[in-house]
Design an enzyme around this catalytic site. Structure first.
Site, PDB file in Angstrom:
ATOM      1  N   ASP A  61      60.673  18.926  25.091  1.00 21.55           N
ATOM      2  CA  ASP A  61      62.024  18.773  24.547  1.00 21.55           C
ATOM      3  C   ASP A  61      61.989  18.046  23.203  1.00 21.55           C
ATOM      4  O   ASP A  61      61.125  17.209  22.967  1.00 21.55           O
ATOM      5  CB  ASP A  61      62.865  17.976  25.558  1.00 21.55           C
ATOM      6  CG  ASP A  61      64.359  18.140  25.301  1.00 21.55           C
ATOM      7  OD1 ASP A  61      64.744  19.025  24.512  1.00 21.55           O
ATOM      8  OD2 ASP A  61      65.136  17.377  25.908  1.00 21.55           O
TER       9      ASP A  61
ATOM     10  N   ASN B  98      68.802  28.892  28.261  1.00 21.64           N
ATOM     11  CA  ASN B  98      68.588  28.919  26.804  1.00 21.64           C
ATOM     12  C   ASN B  98      69.136  30.182  26.128  1.00 21.64           C
ATOM     13  O   ASN B  98      69.282  30.223  24.907  1.00 21.64           O
ATOM     14  CB  ASN B  98      67.097  28.763  26.451  1.00 21.64           C
ATOM     15  CG  ASN B  98      66.578  27.348  26.636  1.00 21.64           C
ATOM     16  OD1 ASN B  98      65.390  27.137  26.906  1.00 21.64           O
ATOM     17  ND2 ASN B  98      67.454  26.354  26.503  1.00 21.64           N
TER      18      ASN B  98
HETATM   19  C1  FPP Z   1      62.951  22.367  23.291  1.00 21.10           C
HETATM   20  O1  FPP Z   1      63.406  21.821  22.089  1.00 21.10           O
HETATM   21  C2  FPP Z   1      61.933  23.409  23.080  1.00 21.10           C
HETATM   22  C3  FPP Z   1      62.107  24.763  23.238  1.00 21.10           C
HETATM   23  C4  FPP Z   1      63.373  25.374  23.657  1.00 21.10           C
HETATM   24  C5  FPP Z   1      61.027  25.730  22.972  1.00 21.10           C
HETATM   25  C6  FPP Z   1      59.662  25.205  23.208  1.00 21.10           C
HETATM   26  C7  FPP Z   1      58.635  26.231  22.995  1.00 21.10           C
HETATM   27  C8  FPP Z   1      57.431  26.006  22.404  1.00 21.10           C
HETATM   28  C9  FPP Z   1      57.024  24.695  21.893  1.00 21.10           C
HETATM   29  C10 FPP Z   1      56.414  27.100  22.242  1.00 21.10           C
HETATM   30  C11 FPP Z   1      56.039  27.837  23.473  1.00 21.10           C
HETATM   31  C12 FPP Z   1      55.065  28.911  23.155  1.00 21.10           C
HETATM   32  C13 FPP Z   1      54.839  30.050  23.879  1.00 21.10           C
HETATM   33  C14 FPP Z   1      53.803  30.994  23.416  1.00 21.10           C
HETATM   34  C15 FPP Z   1      55.597  30.384  25.112  1.00 21.10           C
HETATM   35  P1  FPP Z   1      64.966  21.867  21.792  1.00 21.10           P
HETATM   36  O2  FPP Z   1      65.231  23.042  20.906  1.00 21.10           O
HETATM   37  O3  FPP Z   1      65.726  21.861  23.073  1.00 21.10           O
HETATM   38  O4  FPP Z   1      65.146  20.510  21.015  1.00 21.10           O
HETATM   39  P2  FPP Z   1      66.485  19.646  20.953  1.00 21.10           P
HETATM   40  O5  FPP Z   1      66.782  19.229  22.373  1.00 21.10           O
HETATM   41  O6  FPP Z   1      66.095  18.491  20.087  1.00 21.10           O
HETATM   42  O7  FPP Z   1      67.547  20.519  20.354  1.00 21.10           O
END
Ligand code: FPP
Length: 262
Positions: free
Chosen positions: A36, A84
């Site tokens: 996160d 999401n």
């Molecule tokens: C959460 O941050 C993260 C995600 C929704 C995506 C995470 C995915 C990866 C790091 C890569 C995975 C790779 C593969 C190949 C499957 P957020 O956007 O919720 O952050 P925020 O809470 O600060 O808005």
């Protein structure tokens, strides 16, 4: 830097980490990450959320290598939840494209490190490009015998348990399963994680104290470690800190002293 051995990969720790405290015989078999904070990391630097996700992928690569060097059996990571999809379409599209692109780019790493990939979640419902790349990756790494990398994509814990109930009901209806024989093991065998050990350590970055519909069944006895660090800043040392914290805990599994759990 030569990252080929445990010693070189974990050379030069920061002053806050004492590697001599790490008990390499008690590394969790299954570590799970709720990745996160990509968006907040980006916003705090005046970057787009997409840049945050790209930086998050760099962190995931480091944690994969770190877990292999530590001898972890299973690393799971929450990449995209069933919730999401409600993000702006442009961000969903970007994430789906990034997943596909990253996966192809990281295949040499997965081969070199003998990592077998599995997916937790309904990948059938993903856009064609992402689904095809994931299926190719599954096929390409199927015979690898090292660490299992379980990527939760289009995953939701309640959806997973509902799906298991449906699959079990179908077996009962077909006459191949007696309701009396539905045990916890039978339920576990119908989850996406069938055949994998339950997570012993769940790490959540960026400070939120919630589970967000993640591995609801499987984390029954997991230890939780929450850090304020945003996922793109989470690195091998953050991982070691989480494991050190895990190794200090008295895991009782409902009993009175450190007893062995399921
Ligand atoms: C959460 O941050 C993260 C995600 C929704 C995506 C995470 C995915 C990866 C790091 C890569 C995975 C790779 C593969 C190949 C499957 P957020 O956007 O919720 O952050 P925020 O809470 O600060 O808005």
């Amino acid at each position: 830097m030569d990252d080929s051995t445990f010693e070189t990969f974990f050379a030069n720790p920061p002053s806050t980490i004492d590697m001599s405290l790490l008990d390499r015989a008690r590394i969790p078999h299954h570590i799970s990450c709720i990745m996160d904070g990509n968006g907040r990391w980006a916003t705090s630097r005046g970057l787009s959320r997409g840049e945050g996700h790209k930086a998050g992928i760099v962190s995931l690569r480091e944690i994969i290598t770190a877990c292999v060097r530590l001898g972890v059996d299973v690393l799971s990571a929450y990449a995209f939840s069933t919730e999401n999809w409600s993000r702006p379409q442009a961000e969903v599209n970007l994430l789906m494209h990034l997943f596909a692109k990253t996966f192809i780019e990281e295949l040499p790493l997965l081969h070199r490190e003998n990592v077998r990939v599995v997916f937790l979640g309904d990948i059938e419902a993903l856009p064609d490009e992402t689904r095809r790349v994931f299926e190719y990756g599954l096929e390409q790494t199927r015979d690898h015998t090292g660490m299992v990398l379980a990527l939760a994509v289009n995953y939701g814990g309640r959806a997973e348990i509902t799906r298991a109930a449906r699959l079990i009901a179908q077996r009962v209806q077909a006459g191949t399963l007696d309701p009396e024989d539905i045990t916890q093991d039978v339920v576990a065998d119908h989850l996406y994680t069938a055949g994998l050990p339950d997570p012993e350590l769940v790490i959540r970055t960026s400070g939120e104290l919630r589970l967000s519909n993640y591995l609801l069944w499987q984390v029954a006895y997991a230890e939780f470690y929450v850090t304020d660090t945003y996922w793109p800043d989470f690195d091998r040392w953050g991982l070691v800190d989480a494991i050190l914290s895990f190794q200090h805990r008295d895991r009782r599994f409902g009993g009175l002293s450190a007893a062995k759990g399921r």
